[in-house]
Design a protein around this motif. Structure first.
Motif, PDB file in Angstrom:
ATOM      1  N   UNK A  52       2.519  27.481  70.193  1.00  0.00           N
ATOM      2  CA  UNK A  52       3.946  27.710  69.967  1.00  0.00           C
ATOM      3  C   UNK A  52       4.805  26.826  70.872  1.00  0.00           C
ATOM      4  N   UNK A  53       4.389  26.636  72.117  1.00  0.00           N
ATOM      5  CA  UNK A  53       5.130  25.765  73.028  1.00  0.00           C
ATOM      6  C   UNK A  53       5.181  24.335  72.494  1.00  0.00           C
ATOM      7  N   UNK A  54       4.046  23.849  72.037  1.00  0.00           N
ATOM      8  CA  UNK A  54       3.982  22.483  71.508  1.00  0.00           C
ATOM      9  C   UNK A  54       4.825  22.362  70.240  1.00  0.00           C
ATOM     10  N   UNK A  55       4.707  23.350  69.366  1.00  0.00           N
ATOM     11  CA  UNK A  55       5.493  23.327  68.133  1.00  0.00           C
ATOM     12  C   UNK A  55       6.987  23.329  68.436  1.00  0.00           C
ATOM     13  N   UNK A  56       7.377  24.100  69.436  1.00  0.00           N
ATOM     14  CA  UNK A  56       8.794  24.205  69.773  1.00  0.00           C
ATOM     15  C   UNK A  56       9.322  22.897  70.372  1.00  0.00           C
ATOM     16  N   UNK A  57       8.469  22.197  71.108  1.00  0.00           N
ATOM     17  CA  UNK A  57       8.871  20.905  71.673  1.00  0.00           C
ATOM     18  C   UNK A  57       9.337  19.936  70.591  1.00  0.00           C
ATOM     19  N   UNK A  58       8.737  20.028  69.433  1.00  0.00           N
ATOM     20  CA  UNK A  58       9.023  19.082  68.351  1.00  0.00           C
ATOM     21  C   UNK A  58      10.389  19.295  67.720  1.00  0.00           C
ATOM     22  N   UNK A  59      10.972  20.491  67.901  1.00  0.00           N
ATOM     23  CA  UNK A  59      12.224  20.814  67.199  1.00  0.00           C
ATOM     24  C   UNK A  59      13.337  21.289  68.117  1.00  0.00           C
ATOM     25  N   UNK A  60      13.025  21.556  69.386  1.00  0.00           N
ATOM     26  CA  UNK A  60      14.027  22.103  70.311  1.00  0.00           C
ATOM     27  C   UNK A  60      15.170  21.106  70.528  1.00  0.00           C
ATOM     28  N   UNK A  61      16.424  21.518  70.244  1.00  0.00           N
ATOM     29  CA  UNK A  61      17.539  20.577  70.352  1.00  0.00           C
ATOM     30  C   UNK A  61      18.105  20.400  71.765  1.00  0.00           C
ATOM     31  N   UNK A  62      17.861  21.366  72.651  1.00  0.00           N
ATOM     32  CA  UNK A  62      18.465  21.328  73.983  1.00  0.00           C
ATOM     33  C   UNK A  62      17.536  20.675  74.999  1.00  0.00           C
ATOM     34  N   UNK A 115      12.337  31.184  69.558  1.00  0.00           N
ATOM     35  CA  UNK A 115      13.012  30.790  68.328  1.00  0.00           C
ATOM     36  C   UNK A 115      14.402  31.406  68.216  1.00  0.00           C
ATOM     37  N   UNK A 116      14.896  31.955  69.315  1.00  0.00           N
ATOM     38  CA  UNK A 116      16.226  32.563  69.312  1.00  0.00           C
ATOM     39  C   UNK A 116      17.306  31.522  69.018  1.00  0.00           C
ATOM     40  N   UNK A 117      18.412  31.980  68.464  1.00  0.00           N
ATOM     41  CA  UNK A 117      19.539  31.094  68.227  1.00  0.00           C
ATOM     42  C   UNK A 117      20.296  30.754  69.499  1.00  0.00           C
ATOM     43  N   UNK A 118      19.980  31.441  70.593  1.00  0.00           N
ATOM     44  CA  UNK A 118      20.648  31.203  71.872  1.00  0.00           C
ATOM     45  C   UNK A 118      19.783  30.319  72.763  1.00  0.00           C
ATOM     46  N   UNK A 119      20.342  29.203  73.232  1.00  0.00           N
ATOM     47  CA  UNK A 119      19.565  28.299  74.081  1.00  0.00           C
ATOM     48  C   UNK A 119      19.210  28.966  75.409  1.00  0.00           C
ATOM     49  N   UNK A 120      20.078  29.820  75.936  1.00  0.00           N
ATOM     50  CA  UNK A 120      19.776  30.497  77.206  1.00  0.00           C
ATOM     51  C   UNK A 120      18.615  31.465  77.046  1.00  0.00           C
ATOM     52  N   UNK A 121      18.523  32.112  75.888  1.00  0.00           N
ATOM     53  CA  UNK A 121      17.393  33.011  75.621  1.00  0.00           C
ATOM     54  C   UNK A 121      16.106  32.198  75.511  1.00  0.00           C
ATOM     55  N   UNK A 122      16.173  31.061  74.820  1.00  0.00           N
ATOM     56  CA  UNK A 122      14.986  30.203  74.687  1.00  0.00           C
ATOM     57  C   UNK A 122      14.550  29.675  76.051  1.00  0.00           C
ATOM     58  N   UNK A 123      15.532  29.332  76.883  1.00  0.00           N
ATOM     59  CA  UNK A 123      15.216  28.838  78.225  1.00  0.00           C
ATOM     60  C   UNK A 123      14.484  29.896  79.039  1.00  0.00           C
ATOM     61  N   UNK A 124      14.979  31.113  79.002  1.00  0.00           N
ATOM     62  CA  UNK A 124      14.336  32.206  79.750  1.00  0.00           C
ATOM     63  C   UNK A 124      12.949  32.497  79.201  1.00  0.00           C
ATOM     64  N   UNK A 125      12.795  32.386  77.896  1.00  0.00           N
ATOM     65  CA  UNK A 125      11.484  32.640  77.286  1.00  0.00           C
ATOM     66  C   UNK A 125      10.471  31.599  77.742  1.00  0.00           C
ATOM     67  N   UNK A 126      10.875  30.319  77.753  1.00  0.00           N
ATOM     68  CA  UNK A 126       9.970  29.264  78.214  1.00  0.00           C
ATOM     69  C   UNK A 126       9.620  29.453  79.680  1.00  0.00           C
ATOM     70  N   UNK A 127      10.594  29.865  80.479  1.00  0.00           N
ATOM     71  CA  UNK A 127      10.343  30.152  81.893  1.00  0.00           C
ATOM     72  C   UNK A 127       9.337  31.283  82.040  1.00  0.00           C
ATOM     73  N   UNK A 128       9.498  32.323  81.235  1.00  0.00           N
ATOM     74  CA  UNK A 128       8.585  33.479  81.303  1.00  0.00           C
ATOM     75  C   UNK A 128       7.162  33.079  80.930  1.00  0.00           C
ATOM     76  N   UNK A 129       7.035  32.248  79.888  1.00  0.00           N
ATOM     77  CA  UNK A 129       5.699  31.819  79.459  1.00  0.00           C
ATOM     78  C   UNK A 129       5.043  30.953  80.528  1.00  0.00           C
ATOM     79  N   UNK A 130       5.814  30.108  81.169  1.00  0.00           N
ATOM     80  CA  UNK A 130       5.256  29.265  82.223  1.00  0.00           C
ATOM     81  C   UNK A 130       4.930  30.049  83.478  1.00  0.00           C
ATOM     82  N   UNK A 131       5.693  31.075  83.748  1.00  0.00           N
ATOM     83  CA  UNK A 131       5.454  31.898  84.932  1.00  0.00           C
ATOM     84  C   UNK A 131       4.179  32.707  84.784  1.00  0.00           C
ATOM     85  N   UNK A 132       3.901  33.156  83.571  1.00  0.00           N
ATOM     86  CA  UNK A 132       2.679  33.929  83.299  1.00  0.00           C
ATOM     87  C   UNK A 132       1.922  33.242  82.162  1.00  0.00           C
TER      88      UNK A 132
END
Length: 223
Positions: free
Chosen positions: A43-53, A18-35
């Motif tokens: 939270x991943x599904x909820x974020x898909x519905x609103x993620x602008x990038x 939920x960071x205001x930085x798209x690069x931070x959100x990108x790294x977070x999604x990568x981290x969740x998928x990696x582990x």
């Protein structure tokens, strides 16, 4: 101690989504998928519905594919009833990437004909991935009702979806070519050409369909 660290990492990643930085959100999604952690699915599904990038949405989808389909598919199917177009579209996109055919019954005619082009395009792509063989002819007939719809990208998406179903689309395309709407006839003709000549290119196929409509004979040379 290890369990506590894993819990802390999970909490940190979920907050970062939920960071205001798209690069931070990108790294977070990568981290969740990696582990993968089942606690992150909602939270991943909820974020898909609103993620602008777009790039972040793609990473969210990838992260979801890394989790058990037994957990992700029911949650994504629930999103298909959302009032939000992005929620429906991204859920369909993710279901197509997961490829679990248990989701097929949720790909309804309403989604395949959704008023939002992005939702409809995502539904078309998901449908041709998930459809059982016995249901493919009926799917082709439903998809054919969308011929002539939208601009170039929407029409190309539909053509690709139809072509993915193979030769069984030929009868429905031929029927569409005899209909009253010239846009539908042209789109159907271009799709059939692409089916038999994938290297032709969509623009060329459309122009050829226009020419055939005028001349009445495929392949006739201009004089």
């Amino acid at each position: 101690m290890t369990m506590q660290k894993e819990d802390a990492d999970t909490v940190s990643a979920l907050r970062a989504l939920e960071s205001g930085s798209s690069s931070v959100r990108l790294r977070a999604a990568l981290a969740v998928g990696t582990s993968p952690d089942p606690r992150c699915v909602d939270k991943l599904v909820e974020r898909c519905a609103v993620e602008p990038e777009f790039s972040v949405r793609e990473m969210l989808t990838w992260a979801l594919t890394r989790h058990s389909s037994a957990m992700t598919v029911p949650r994504l199917v629930g999103e298909l009833r959302s009032e939000g177009a992005q929620a429906r579209s991204q859920a369909l996109h993710t279901l197509s990437k997961i490829g679990d055919r248990q989701a097929w019954p949720a790909i309804t005619r309403e989604l395949l004909t959704d008023a939002d082009d992005e939702v409809a395009r995502s539904a078309w792509r998901a449908a041709v991935v998930l459809v059982p063989e016995d249901d493919a002819p009926e799917l082709a007939r439903v998809l054919a009702t969308q011929l002539g719809r939208g601009g170039r990208e929407t029409q190309l998406s539909l053509s690709r979806a139809l072509i993915a179903l193979g030769e069984l689309i030929v009868p429905v395309l031929r029927d569409a070519m005899t209909g009253p709407d010239p846009l539908v006839r042209r789109h159907a003709s271009a799709t059939e050409r692409l089916l038999h000549d994938p290297d032709a290119g969509f623009e060329f196929a459309v122009e050829e369909a226009k020419r055939v409509a005028v001349l009445g004979v495929s392949g006739q040379e201009d004089t």
